[in-house]
Design a protein around this motif. Structure first.
Motif, mmCIF file in Angstrom:
data_model
loop_
_atom_site.group_PDB
_atom_site.id
_atom_site.type_symbol
_atom_site.label_atom_id
_atom_site.label_comp_id
_atom_site.label_asym_id
_atom_site.label_seq_id
_atom_site.Cartn_x
_atom_site.Cartn_y
_atom_site.Cartn_z
ATOM 1 N N LEU A 4 -8.557 3.534 51.065
ATOM 2 C CA LEU A 4 -8.015 4.178 52.251
ATOM 3 C C LEU A 4 -9.109 4.260 53.291
ATOM 4 N N GLN A 5 -8.741 4.120 54.538
ATOM 5 C CA GLN A 5 -9.723 4.310 55.596
ATOM 6 C C GLN A 5 -9.149 5.232 56.669
ATOM 7 N N LEU A 6 -10.006 6.106 57.155
ATOM 8 C CA LEU A 6 -9.676 7.015 58.246
ATOM 9 C C LEU A 6 -10.414 6.534 59.479
ATOM 10 N N ARG A 7 -9.663 6.152 60.518
ATOM 11 C CA ARG A 7 -10.249 5.595 61.735
ATOM 12 C C ARG A 7 -10.110 6.621 62.848
ATOM 13 N N VAL A 8 -11.236 6.954 63.455
ATOM 14 C CA VAL A 8 -11.271 7.982 64.503
ATOM 15 C C VAL A 8 -11.838 7.359 65.772
ATOM 16 N N ASP A 9 -11.100 7.443 66.866
ATOM 17 C CA ASP A 9 -11.567 6.948 68.166
ATOM 18 C C ASP A 9 -12.216 8.092 68.923
ATOM 19 N N THR A 10 -13.491 7.935 69.234
ATOM 20 C CA THR A 10 -14.236 9.031 69.840
ATOM 21 C C THR A 10 -15.180 8.489 70.911
ATOM 22 N N CYS A 11 -16.015 9.371 71.434
ATOM 23 C CA CYS A 11 -16.972 8.982 72.468
ATOM 24 C C CYS A 11 -18.386 9.042 71.900
ATOM 25 N N ARG A 12 -19.329 8.529 72.674
ATOM 26 C CA ARG A 12 -20.713 8.435 72.216
ATOM 27 C C ARG A 12 -21.266 9.797 71.790
ATOM 28 N N LEU A 22 -16.705 12.914 58.309
ATOM 29 C CA LEU A 22 -16.070 11.998 57.361
ATOM 30 C C LEU A 22 -16.818 11.965 56.034
ATOM 31 N N LEU A 23 -18.135 11.997 56.102
ATOM 32 C CA LEU A 23 -18.917 12.045 54.861
ATOM 33 C C LEU A 23 -18.659 13.345 54.111
ATOM 34 N N ALA A 24 -18.539 14.458 54.843
ATOM 35 C CA ALA A 24 -18.246 15.748 54.218
ATOM 36 C C ALA A 24 -16.882 15.735 53.544
ATOM 37 N N ALA A 25 -15.958 14.928 54.078
ATOM 38 C CA ALA A 25 -14.606 14.856 53.527
ATOM 39 C C ALA A 25 -14.510 13.904 52.347
ATOM 40 N N GLY A 26 -15.607 13.232 52.024
ATOM 41 C CA GLY A 26 -15.626 12.382 50.842
ATOM 42 C C GLY A 26 -15.686 10.892 51.095
ATOM 43 N N VAL A 28 -17.005 7.268 51.229
ATOM 44 C CA VAL A 28 -18.083 6.601 50.493
ATOM 45 C C VAL A 28 -18.957 5.790 51.441
ATOM 46 N N SER A 29 -18.441 5.465 52.617
ATOM 47 C CA SER A 29 -19.242 4.805 53.641
ATOM 48 C C SER A 29 -18.592 5.062 54.994
ATOM 49 N N VAL A 30 -19.411 4.951 56.048
ATOM 50 C CA VAL A 30 -18.911 5.141 57.403
ATOM 51 C C VAL A 30 -19.467 4.005 58.261
ATOM 52 N N ARG A 55 -15.307 3.560 67.707
ATOM 53 C CA ARG A 55 -14.389 3.800 66.598
ATOM 54 C C ARG A 55 -15.213 4.031 65.338
ATOM 55 N N VAL A 56 -15.023 5.202 64.733
ATOM 56 C CA VAL A 56 -15.730 5.570 63.512
ATOM 57 C C VAL A 56 -14.735 5.462 62.359
ATOM 58 N N THR A 57 -15.108 4.698 61.334
ATOM 59 C CA THR A 57 -14.195 4.456 60.209
ATOM 60 C C THR A 57 -14.844 4.915 58.918
ATOM 61 N N GLY A 58 -14.156 5.804 58.224
ATOM 62 C CA GLY A 58 -14.607 6.258 56.918
ATOM 63 C C GLY A 58 -13.812 5.585 55.822
ATOM 64 N N LEU A 59 -14.492 5.097 54.804
ATOM 65 C CA LEU A 59 -13.854 4.427 53.669
ATOM 66 C C LEU A 59 -13.743 5.418 52.513
ATOM 67 N N PHE A 60 -12.508 5.577 51.988
ATOM 68 C CA PHE A 60 -12.219 6.553 50.936
ATOM 69 C C PHE A 60 -11.567 5.852 49.755
ATOM 70 N N SER A 61 -11.761 6.401 48.574
ATOM 71 C CA SER A 61 -11.114 5.850 47.387
ATOM 72 C C SER A 61 -9.599 6.014 47.503
ATOM 73 N N ALA A 62 -8.869 5.168 46.780
ATOM 74 C CA ALA A 62 -7.413 5.117 46.926
ATOM 75 C C ALA A 62 -6.725 6.406 46.492
ATOM 76 N N ASP A 63 -7.353 7.200 45.637
ATOM 77 C CA ASP A 63 -6.711 8.423 45.153
ATOM 78 C C ASP A 63 -7.035 9.648 46.011
ATOM 79 N N THR A 64 -7.631 9.434 47.183
ATOM 80 C CA THR A 64 -7.964 10.554 48.074
ATOM 81 C C THR A 64 -6.688 11.216 48.576
ATOM 82 N N GLU A 65 -6.662 12.539 48.564
ATOM 83 C CA GLU A 65 -5.578 13.297 49.166
ATOM 84 C C GLU A 65 -5.855 13.384 50.663
#
Length: 294
Positions: A4-12, A22-26, A28-30, A55-65
């Motif tokens: 699973l990936q969480l993609r966040v569009d943000t500013c500098r 995203l790292l705090a939320a679990g 495994v890479s950003v 765009r900041v993208t966090g990669l999460f394991s498939a079983d992430t809630e």
């Protein structure tokens, strides 16, 4: 395995805070990428630049809630997250995926660059069989294409060549296959030198015709008929005296890795040593050629 990936569009200004959230939320890479087509070509030494719209993208394991992970990320960030979305990312053999999309390419009239795992489309052409490994240079980038087209247009028989910033070795090996007598390949990345030697063997290049060096180890009393340097505008400006020193009188210079807006400055930098020609343009990228003054 899927991810699973969480993609966040943000500013500098908030990029690093989003990364921490995203790292705090679990995650495994950003990773971070430009979300507004604003290229950053040459950061200063020690600088880690970010785009205005990132765009900041966090990669999460498939079983992430995902609901819980979003709550944790929001709490860590301290306010509502900027626009975001969760996506399923299918796992792939990324090396094989890349290999499937690297196809034989023709440059000029004679030269083909062919993936080493595919059959050349023209058996009687000058076919350079290439596996770039971890080094830069497949011919797909306009800067490399500009240099390959120049080489194909030249008479290289009995010419000596320096490929400064050789990457995969594509330019130096192409020069040898097109008739050059000898090539000195120089790069500050040891992996590039390994890739260059591997590709030379793949193309049955006599080892005595291709010598590879780290910059500090390269001979300074050697002069080539042709100087190739496909790197970036900043290093090209700094290297101008050295590249001139390594080129014979009336020798040819070919520079690339330059965007159009940088061409005028580099023409001025090289003018004391070379008679420079008008730039050759491919999209926003430029090739500069010149001949060393006698």
């Amino acid at each position: 395995m899927s991810w699973l990936q969480l993609r966040v569009d943000t500013c500098r200004e908030t990029t690093e805070a989003i990364e921490d959230a995203l790292l705090a939320a679990g995650a495994v890479s950003v990773t971070m990428e430009d979300s507004a087509d604003q290229p950053i070509l040459e950061p200063a030494v020690g600088e880690t630049p970010l785009w205005k719209q990132t765009r900041v993208t966090g990669l999460f394991s498939a079983d992430t809630e995902t609901t819980q992970a979003t709550v944790i990320a929001t709490a860590s960030f301290g306010q509502s997250l900027p626009p975001y979305r969760w996506e399923i990312l299918e796992d792939k053999d990324w090396e094989r995926e890349w290999m499937q999309n690297f196809h034989p390419m023709r440059f000029g009239q004679r030269l083909w660059i062919c993936p080493s795992w595919k059959t050349p489309p023209q058996a009687d052409a000058v076919n350079l069989m290439l596996d770039p490994g971890l080094a830069f240079g497949t011919g797909t980038h306009p800067t490399t294409a500009l240099c390959l087209e120049w080489l194909d247009s030249c008479t290289l028989k009995d010419k000596t060549v320096i490929d400064y910033g050789c990457g995969s070795g594509i330019l130096g090996i192409a020069a040898l296959l097109l008739g050059a007598k000898e090539v000195m390949a120089i790069d500050n990345d040891p992996q590039a030198l390994i890739a260059t030697q591997d590709n030379a063997k793949r193309n049955h290049i006599d080892s005595s015709k291709l010598n590879v060096y780290l910059p500090d180890d390269a001979p300074t009393d050697y002069q080539a008929d042709i100087m190739l340097a496909n790197i970036l505008a900043g290093p090209l400006a700094e290297l101008a005296p050295l590249l001139s020193q390594l080129t014979v009188a009336s020798g040819q210079l070919v520079l690339s890795g330059i965007i159009n807006s940088q061409a005028a400055k580099l023409l001025t930098v090289y003018k004391p040593w070379f008679e420079m020609e008008a730039p050759a343009l491919h999209h926003q990228w430029v090739r500069l050629c010149g001949r060393k003054k006698a």
